[in-house]
Design a protein around this motif. Structure first.
Motif, PDB file in Angstrom:
ATOM      1  N   ARG A   1      69.470  20.271   1.321  1.00 52.13           N
ATOM      2  CA  ARG A   1      70.291  20.990   0.359  1.00 52.13           C
ATOM      3  C   ARG A   1      70.351  22.480   0.699  1.00 52.13           C
ATOM      4  O   ARG A   1      71.418  23.112   0.613  1.00 52.13           O
TER       5      ARG A   1
ATOM      6  N   GLU B   1      61.058  16.849  -0.278  1.00 50.91           N
ATOM      7  CA  GLU B   1      61.055  18.031   0.594  1.00 50.91           C
ATOM      8  C   GLU B   1      62.204  17.974   1.601  1.00 50.91           C
ATOM      9  O   GLU B   1      62.866  18.997   1.860  1.00 50.91           O
TER      10      GLU B   1
ATOM     11  N   GLU C   1      65.387  18.678  -0.236  1.00 45.83           N
ATOM     12  CA  GLU C   1      65.450  20.101  -0.568  1.00 45.83           C
ATOM     13  C   GLU C   1      65.840  20.914   0.660  1.00 45.83           C
ATOM     14  O   GLU C   1      66.661  21.849   0.569  1.00 45.83           O
TER      15      GLU C   1
END
Length: 217
Positions: free
Chosen positions: A187, A181, A184
């Motif tokens: 990113r 998480e 992510e």
């Protein structure tokens, strides 16, 4: 544990695997328990009561103890019988049974064959044998309880190990999901910064290109 009444012992015999087995017990049920049988061998015709004096004497000398001899032989029953040595094609070669000769004239009923005299036990010997059986049965039950306790302990140890492994797996999965998480999110933030940088560069490039064109005019 309530005191059990001492019942008269009988000798029971069966064949299991490579051995004939015999035991002195107060009942068929007790004999089946001594043999560790999972089904009623008496109903199946595999077990029976015997009054053979030699077998009775051997079992009464060790009530409750399962005695054995190689299956298909007529040797003595002992606690530590050896495996049969006369094997043919994986099967035990049994001694042929001799047919009884006809000794009576036709039309006459054959005389009864005299049974082997059974060695009768007097009351004192019977009580002693019954007490010995109860002692052996108590020993066997104690051994079973010990084995059950050992199995329960092993099962508890195994369950504990499985629970610990499951907990470690669950913890590692949660940590992985948390890291995934975060990555992510990083990113997504990086994509947003990349897009913002691209927009800034496009604006700057357009302004600089316009300035360069004006300078050429």
């Amino acid at each position: 544990m309530p005191k059990q009444s001492k019942r008269k012992l009988k000798t029971y015999q069966t064949s299991l695997g490579f051995y004939d087995q015999a035991v002195a017990a107060p009942s068929m049920k007790a004999a089946l328990e001594a043999w560790g049988a999972k089904s009623n061998l008496f109903h199946q015709g595999i077990a029976r009561e015997t009054d053979d004096p030699d077998i009775v004497a051997a079992t009464m000398a060790s009530p409750g103890v399962v005695l054995r001899r190689p299956v298909g032989t007529d040797g003595a029953f002992t606690e530590n019988a050896e495996l049969p040595t006369d094997l043919t094609g994986g099967e035990i070669r049994r001694k042929p049974k001799h047919k009884l000769k006809r000794t009576t004239k036709p039309g006459k009923r054959p005389a009864k064959i005299a049974a082997k005299p059974s060695r009768k036990l007097d009351d004192q010997a019977a009580r002693k044998a019954a007490a010995a059986f109860e002692k052996e049965e108590q020993r066997r039950q104690a051994e079973r309880r010990k084995e059950e306790a050992a199995r329960a302990k092993a099962r508890a140890r195994r369950d504990k190990a499985v629970a610990a492994a499951q907990a470690a797996l669950d913890k590692a999965r949660r940590e992985h999901e948390a890291r995934a998480e975060r990555l992510e999110a990083e990113r997504a933030a990086l994509d947003e910064r990349t897009e913002a940088e691209q927009g800034r560069w496009d604006k700057q490039r357009m302004k600089l290109e316009q300035a360069m064109r004006r300078a050429r005019e």
